[in-house]
Design a protein around this motif. Structure first.
Motif, short mmCIF file in Angstrom:
data_model
loop_
_atom_site.label_atom_id
_atom_site.label_comp_id
_atom_site.label_asym_id
_atom_site.label_seq_id
_atom_site.Cartn_x
_atom_site.Cartn_y
_atom_site.Cartn_z
N GLN A 101 9.47 -4.19 3.07
CA GLN A 101 9.18 -2.84 3.55
C GLN A 101 7.98 -2.26 2.81
O GLN A 101 7.55 -2.80 1.80
CB GLN A 101 10.41 -1.93 3.40
CG GLN A 101 10.85 -1.69 1.96
CD GLN A 101 12.12 -0.83 1.87
OE1 GLN A 101 12.65 -0.36 2.87
NE2 GLN A 101 12.60 -0.63 0.67
N SER A 102 7.43 -1.19 3.30
CA SER A 102 6.23 -0.50 2.82
C SER A 102 5.12 -1.45 2.36
O SER A 102 4.99 -1.76 1.18
CB SER A 102 6.56 0.50 1.70
OG SER A 102 7.52 -0.02 0.81
N PRO A 103 4.28 -1.89 3.32
CA PRO A 103 3.23 -2.88 3.05
C PRO A 103 2.33 -2.50 1.88
O PRO A 103 1.93 -3.37 1.10
CB PRO A 103 2.42 -2.91 4.34
CG PRO A 103 3.28 -2.32 5.37
CD PRO A 103 4.30 -1.45 4.71
N SER A 104 2.01 -1.20 1.75
CA SER A 104 1.03 -0.86 0.71
C SER A 104 1.61 -1.09 -0.68
O SER A 104 0.87 -1.31 -1.64
CB SER A 104 0.59 0.60 0.85
OG SER A 104 1.72 1.43 0.78
N ASP A 105 2.95 -1.07 -0.82
CA ASP A 105 3.56 -1.33 -2.12
C ASP A 105 3.93 -2.79 -2.30
O ASP A 105 4.33 -3.20 -3.38
CB ASP A 105 4.85 -0.51 -2.29
CG ASP A 105 4.59 0.97 -2.23
OD1 ASP A 105 3.47 1.37 -2.57
OD2 ASP A 105 5.50 1.71 -1.83
N SER A 106 3.84 -3.56 -1.23
CA SER A 106 4.38 -4.92 -1.28
C SER A 106 3.34 -5.98 -1.59
O SER A 106 3.68 -7.15 -1.75
CB SER A 106 5.06 -5.26 0.04
OG SER A 106 6.21 -4.46 0.19
N LEU A 107 2.07 -5.57 -1.67
CA LEU A 107 1.05 -6.52 -2.08
C LEU A 107 0.65 -6.19 -3.51
O LEU A 107 0.59 -5.02 -3.89
CB LEU A 107 -0.16 -6.43 -1.15
CG LEU A 107 0.06 -7.03 0.25
CD1 LEU A 107 -1.03 -6.60 1.20
CD2 LEU A 107 0.11 -8.55 0.17
N SER A 159 -6.54 -2.01 5.62
CA SER A 159 -5.80 -0.89 6.21
C SER A 159 -4.31 -1.24 6.25
O SER A 159 -3.93 -2.39 6.03
CB SER A 159 -6.30 -0.65 7.63
OG SER A 159 -5.92 -1.74 8.45
N GLY A 160 -3.48 -0.24 6.52
CA GLY A 160 -2.03 -0.47 6.56
C GLY A 160 -1.63 -1.57 7.54
O GLY A 160 -0.81 -2.43 7.23
N GLY A 161 -2.24 -1.56 8.71
CA GLY A 161 -1.93 -2.59 9.70
C GLY A 161 -2.32 -3.98 9.22
O GLY A 161 -1.59 -4.95 9.44
N MET A 162 -3.48 -4.07 8.56
CA MET A 162 -3.93 -5.36 8.03
C MET A 162 -2.98 -5.85 6.93
O MET A 162 -2.62 -7.03 6.88
CB MET A 162 -5.35 -5.24 7.47
CG MET A 162 -6.41 -5.05 8.52
SD MET A 162 -7.90 -4.41 7.72
CE MET A 162 -9.06 -5.67 8.13
N LEU A 167 1.24 -9.59 5.12
CA LEU A 167 2.60 -9.82 4.65
C LEU A 167 3.39 -10.67 5.65
O LEU A 167 4.21 -11.50 5.25
CB LEU A 167 3.32 -8.49 4.41
CG LEU A 167 2.85 -7.79 3.14
CD1 LEU A 167 3.30 -6.35 3.11
CD2 LEU A 167 3.37 -8.52 1.90
N CYS A 168 3.14 -10.46 6.94
CA CYS A 168 3.78 -11.31 7.95
C CYS A 168 3.34 -12.76 7.75
O CYS A 168 4.16 -13.68 7.77
CB CYS A 168 3.40 -10.86 9.36
SG CYS A 168 4.22 -9.35 9.88
N ALA A 169 2.04 -12.95 7.51
CA ALA A 169 1.52 -14.30 7.30
C ALA A 169 2.16 -14.92 6.07
O ALA A 169 2.55 -16.09 6.09
CB ALA A 169 0.00 -14.24 7.14
#
Ligand SMILES: Nc1ncnc2c1ncn2[C@@H]1O[C@H](COP(=O)(O)OP(=O)(O)O)[C@@H](O)[C@H]1O
Ligand SMILES: [Mg+2]
Lengths: 316, 313
Positions: A101-107, A159-162, A167-169
């Motif tokens: 969850q929350s991509p910006s915190d997950s990288l 960006s958030g979408g990227m 993360l999906c990759a």
């Protein structure tokens, strides 16, 4: 039970009497409360429910990734073999992947996309060059026309979408059989949401057979999921297909009625506080049709229609 | 980034001014007349005429702001006055002694960085288990043991009993081992604890959960994922320690008879050698400013967001 049905019962993720309690200095918080459920293989299961009802914790428990102060009771199985934190760890990435969850915190803010993606590819035991190539391929497959530039980038440059697609990759890097996606469309605008939906569907081409998608996004759930589980206050109240069309549990009905598209009919009362454990049905205090029994006993799992399980005394 | 550093440098100028003012005032409030003191070393008693002449010579009849400006001007050219006790220029004496302090500080900070971070990583990787508890006990001991006591214990063990290392003096690398161990002991413990707690904080963050979901090893999680982020607060602490070490440790330099600037400051105090003390204060103030700039630069280089700016691809 016939052999085929038995096999179907076994294949997939089975949870039996799972409880997760966070032992905090302020007191215990029971985030998942005696959940017994089954997420079938080969299907996309949606897990819906209000924020804080324990969806992410249930997911992390399956992966064995809860913090040390969480105490986990109950059993979990993947295709009939037990999932414990130790056995789950060996399956991470290769058999079960996570889209957090929350991509910006997950990288990791201090590492390049390349470093993080290559780390996701480590279980494949490729050589350096091959791993690099595979990382490039993955990014192209997830909709990046210029993978080189993305590989060199740091997360804050995306960006958030990227970030979500990276993360999906990473989650799909080793073609796991199962993917657990935690709120994959949260905070994204409409175009990006449909992009993520396509991305999730395309995971099937990467060898992902089954998915558990935690989401608030009902349009996404409707178009993506084959079956659905509804959680409330740490418990799974309803499970099966066609839940959005024909909700059986009073909570599911109120939940759907409270959605903007159904006219915002807000639910009376408040959800139990995290950690509060009621002896009866957790929804009883807010339920329009509750009877005294609902406050005293936990309703058993009933199957009023084939393929559906619901915990409510009206179906007993 | 360059702009930020220049800003930082400008914001540090008042610190330099304050330090120089402090050093100057130190000379002004000196009990006794500096002219008399300068003349009367070695038991000689100057006449009042000689003192007046000396006062004029030293510019002591000018108002204080003028004296201050003259003094700063001389200091900028490296002229820090003459030591009362040795009659040598203070600048030269400090320049002769600073390499010893530099060598000791370099050895100590290297030990602190390597040992402190390694211990912190070990403790965090095995949080709550035996290695963590061993590191906890070790750092507790290091923090509660006074430096002079640790120095005496080490001398007793390695010099007196085993005879492996020289007791004191300045020479090859063997002379640096014990002083560096003593000087780095407390800061190693602080660095280890800070690294541990910073790592544990990182472990709780979402990106660490995501990294663990990729099936990575414990060490990969600690070293490759959490450490690059946890190192930032540790850098600031290490900078502070380095500043202290470069100021010269009075205790360590005295016990091990190292002719660095710490022992120089001590003898300046005991001899009431005000020019020497002024020089020391000025030098350590300058070191502090340089270290602050260094720490800022390093933390900026460690953070890609600052290093690359906030632009999007
Ligand atoms: N690491 C944690 N430590 C303590 N409490 C937690 C932790 N993670 C989740 N919780 C608590 O567990 C409950 C369920 O959280 P979560 O599963 O994240 O909700 P959601 O359904 O929105 O994903 C919440 O009350 C939350 O406060
Ligand atoms: Mg969540």
């Amino acid at each position: 039970m016939t052999g085929a049905a038995e096999q179907q019962r076994i294949n997939g993720i089975t949870v039996e009497e799972l409880s997760v309690i966070f032992r905090l200095p302020e007191g215990d918080v029971c985030a998942v409360d005696s959940v017994s459920t089954h997420f079938p293989e080969g299907k996309i299961t949606g897990l819906i429910g209000e924020s804080g009802c324990g969806k992410s914790v249930l997911g992390l428990a399956l992966l064995g990734l809860l913090p040390p102060y969480a105490s986990v009771a109950g059993e979990m199985y993947l295709d009939g073999s037990p999932l414990t934190p130790e056995t789950a760890r060996k399956r991470l990435g290769t058999e079960i992947g996570l889209i957090p969850q929350s991509p910006s915190d997950s990288l990791n803010p201090a590492r390049t996309v390349s470093a993080q993606l290559q780390e996701a590819l480590l279980p494949l035991k490729l050589g350096r060059k091959q791993r690099m190539m595979k990382a490039r391929e993955l990014l192209s497959a997830f909709g990046f026309p210029e993978p080189e530039r993305i590989l060199r980038a740091y997360p804050h440059e995306l960006s958030g979408g990227m970030q979500q697609r990276v993360l999906c990759a990473a989650g799909a890097a080793c073609s796991p059989r199962w993917i657990l996606a935690d709120e994959p469309t949260k905070g994204l605008d409409r175009d990006l949401r449909s992009q993520v939906r396509e991305t999730l569907l395309s995971l099937r081409e990467h060898g992902v057979k089954s998915m558990l998608v935690i989401t608030h996004d009902l349009p996404l759930a409707r178009s993506l999921c084959d079956t659905m589980a509804v959680m409330y206050a740490g418990q799974v109240l309803e499970l099966g297909s066609g839940i959005l069309e024909k909700p059986l549990h009073p909570y599911t009905r109120s939940f759907l009625a409270a959605l903007p598209e159904n006219g915002f009919q807000s639910m009376p009362g408040v959800a139990p506080k995290a950690g509060e454990r009621l002896p009866g049905c957790p929804f009883a205090p807010r339920c329009p049709i509750a009877v005294p029994r609902c406050h005293q006993e936990r309703p058993p799992a009933c199957s009023p229609e084939p393929g559906k399980t619901v915990r409510c005394f009206q179906y007993v | 980034m360059k702009q930020y550093l220049i800003q930082k440098l400008i914001s540090l100028l008042p610190v330099l001014f304050g330090v120089s003012l402090l050093a100057f005032v130190l000379g002004v409030i000196t009990p006794g007349n500096p002219a008399e003191l300068a003349l009367s070393q070695g038991g000689y008693e100057p006449t009042p005429e000689q003192i007046t002449e000396m006062e004029e010579q030293m510019g002591l009849d000018a108002p204080y702001p003028v004296q201050y400006l003259r003094w700063v001007g001389r200091a900028l050219t490296g002229d820090l006055g003459t030591s009362y006790s040795t009659r040598n220029p203070v600048g030269e004496e400090l320049a002769r002694r600073i390499p010893v302090t530099l060598k000791l500080a370099a050895c100590s900070i290297t030990l602190t960085i390597i040992l402190g971070i390694a211990l912190g990583c070990t403790a965090a990787a095995w949080q709550g288990r035996l290695p963590d508890r061993i590191v906890g006990a070790l750092t507790n001991t290091q923090l509660s043991l006074p430096a002079f006591w640790l120095a005496l214990l080490l001398i007793l063990l390695f010099a007196e009993t085993l005879g492996w290392l020289p007791t004191s003096g300045n020479g090859g690398p063997r002379y640096m081992i014990m002083p560096a161990l003593v000087l780095s002991s407390a800061s190693t413990a602080t660095a280890a604890r800070l690294t541990r707690s910073a790592l544990l904080e990182e472990f709780g963050k979402q990106y660490c959960t995501a990294a663990m979901a990729r099936g990575i090893s414990r060490w990969r999680l600690v070293l490759k994922n959490a450490l690059p982020n946890a190192i930032v607060p540790v850098t600031a602490m290490l900078g502070n320690s380095l500043g202290g070490m470069l100021g010269g440790s009075i205790i360590v330099e005295s016990i091990f008879a190292l002719p660095g600037i710490g022992s120089y400051a001590l003898s300046a105090v005991t001899n009431r050698d005000y020019p020497a003390l002024q020089g020391y204060v000025l030098l350590t103030g300058l070191i502090y400013v340089l270290i602050t700039l260094l720490v800022d630069t390093v933390s900026m280089l460690l953070n890609p967001k600052v290093r690359l700016g906030g632009k999007r691809i």
